[in-house]
Scaffold this motif. Structure first.
Motif, PDB file in Angstrom:
ATOM      1  N   GLY A 132      -1.958   2.709   3.790  1.00  0.00           N
ATOM      2  CA  GLY A 132      -0.943   3.473   4.501  1.00  0.00           C
ATOM      3  C   GLY A 132       0.299   2.693   4.890  1.00  0.00           C
ATOM      4  O   GLY A 132       1.209   3.255   5.485  1.00  0.00           O
ATOM      5  N   ARG A 133       0.352   1.418   4.599  1.00  0.00           N
ATOM      6  CA  ARG A 133       1.526   0.607   4.930  1.00  0.00           C
ATOM      7  C   ARG A 133       2.642   0.847   3.912  1.00  0.00           C
ATOM      8  O   ARG A 133       2.399   1.202   2.776  1.00  0.00           O
ATOM      9  CB  ARG A 133       1.174  -0.881   4.917  1.00  0.00           C
ATOM     10  N   SER A 134       3.838   0.574   4.344  1.00  0.00           N
ATOM     11  CA  SER A 134       4.975   0.609   3.432  1.00  0.00           C
ATOM     12  C   SER A 134       4.975  -0.685   2.633  1.00  0.00           C
ATOM     13  O   SER A 134       4.514  -1.711   3.100  1.00  0.00           O
ATOM     14  CB  SER A 134       6.267   0.710   4.241  1.00  0.00           C
ATOM     15  N   TYR A 135       5.453  -0.614   1.421  1.00  0.00           N
ATOM     16  CA  TYR A 135       5.633  -1.815   0.619  1.00  0.00           C
ATOM     17  C   TYR A 135       6.746  -1.545  -0.374  1.00  0.00           C
ATOM     18  O   TYR A 135       7.149  -0.395  -0.594  1.00  0.00           O
ATOM     19  CB  TYR A 135       4.331  -2.266  -0.057  1.00  0.00           C
ATOM     20  N   ARG A 136       7.263  -2.613  -0.957  1.00  0.00           N
ATOM     21  CA  ARG A 136       8.459  -2.507  -1.779  1.00  0.00           C
ATOM     22  C   ARG A 136       8.332  -1.486  -2.910  1.00  0.00           C
ATOM     23  O   ARG A 136       9.238  -0.685  -3.142  1.00  0.00           O
ATOM     24  CB  ARG A 136       8.805  -3.881  -2.346  1.00  0.00           C
ATOM     25  N   ALA A 137       7.246  -1.493  -3.643  1.00  0.00           N
ATOM     26  CA  ALA A 137       7.100  -0.581  -4.775  1.00  0.00           C
ATOM     27  C   ALA A 137       7.139   0.878  -4.317  1.00  0.00           C
ATOM     28  O   ALA A 137       7.746   1.723  -4.976  1.00  0.00           O
ATOM     29  CB  ALA A 137       5.805  -0.867  -5.532  1.00  0.00           C
ATOM     30  N   ARG A 138       6.515   1.171  -3.206  1.00  0.00           N
ATOM     31  CA  ARG A 138       6.545   2.543  -2.685  1.00  0.00           C
ATOM     32  C   ARG A 138       7.953   2.915  -2.223  1.00  0.00           C
ATOM     33  O   ARG A 138       8.424   4.032  -2.443  1.00  0.00           O
ATOM     34  CB  ARG A 138       5.564   2.696  -1.526  1.00  0.00           C
TER      35      ARG A 138
END
Length: 186
Positions: free
Chosen positions: A135-141
């Motif tokens: 559920g965390r944000s990350y660059r690819a998302r």
């Protein structure tokens, strides 16, 4: 703004331009990663939650120590490698895997998004990735959200990008960087 392949190119290019033209001022040099980060930060929330190499390493180190996660059948090879009680092995492996996942965020966004959605349930990398992101944000998302919002005809222009961009010696950049550049070109 000048897109350059790596940070070391900044000083060389600026001094070369100054030697040739007598002055080189008010130039901004960005690597492809910095350019994409600027586009994302101006248009997609979640900058503080992005998983960089350091955050990935710590989260991987914790995941490699999670007995329940490591007990899964696809993780046996990693579990075998880490057995023996050497305290350095998990940290070193976490560093190597963090480097790999960092590259995946730039070059294999599709893999990470598929893995997060549950694809490849027997792949140790996919299992680790799902454990990391939860559920965390990350660059690819964030890149996917950016492209969904701004890529293609009829979409609004993005904010926060330079009005003019020159590329210098950028021979090897990811397709995502090209796609973000295309949103600016529109």
């Amino acid at each position: 703004t000048v897109l350059i392949p790596q940070v070391a190119m900044r000083r060389w290019l600026q001094s070369t331009l100054a030697a040739e033209y007598g002055v080189a001022a008010n130039l901004e040099f960005l690597t492809p990663g910095e350019f994409v980060a600027r586009a994302l930060n101006a248009n997609v929330p979640g900058e503080d939650d992005d998983l960089d190499a350091a955050a990935l390493r710590w989260r991987l180190y914790a995941a490699l120590g999670d007995a329940q996660l490591m007990a899964q059948a696809p993780m046996r090879a990693l579990q075998s490698y880490l057995s023996g009680g050497d305290p350095i092995k998990p940290w070193a492996l976490a560093g190597e895997l963090a480097s790999v996942f960092e590259k995946y965020q730039a070059w294999r966004r599709d893999w990470l998004l598929r893995w997060e959605a549950g694809a490849d349930p027997q792949d140790p990398q996919a299992i680790l990735w799902r454990a990391l992101v939860q559920g965390r944000s990350y660059r690819a998302r964030r890149i996917q959200a950016y492209l969904d919002r701004f890529e293609g005809a009829g979409k609004p222009p993005p904010h926060g990008l330079p009005s003019r961009l020159s590329a210098f010696a950028t021979l090897n950049i990811s397709p995502d960087v090209l796609r973000v550049m295309a949103t600016q070109a529109r």
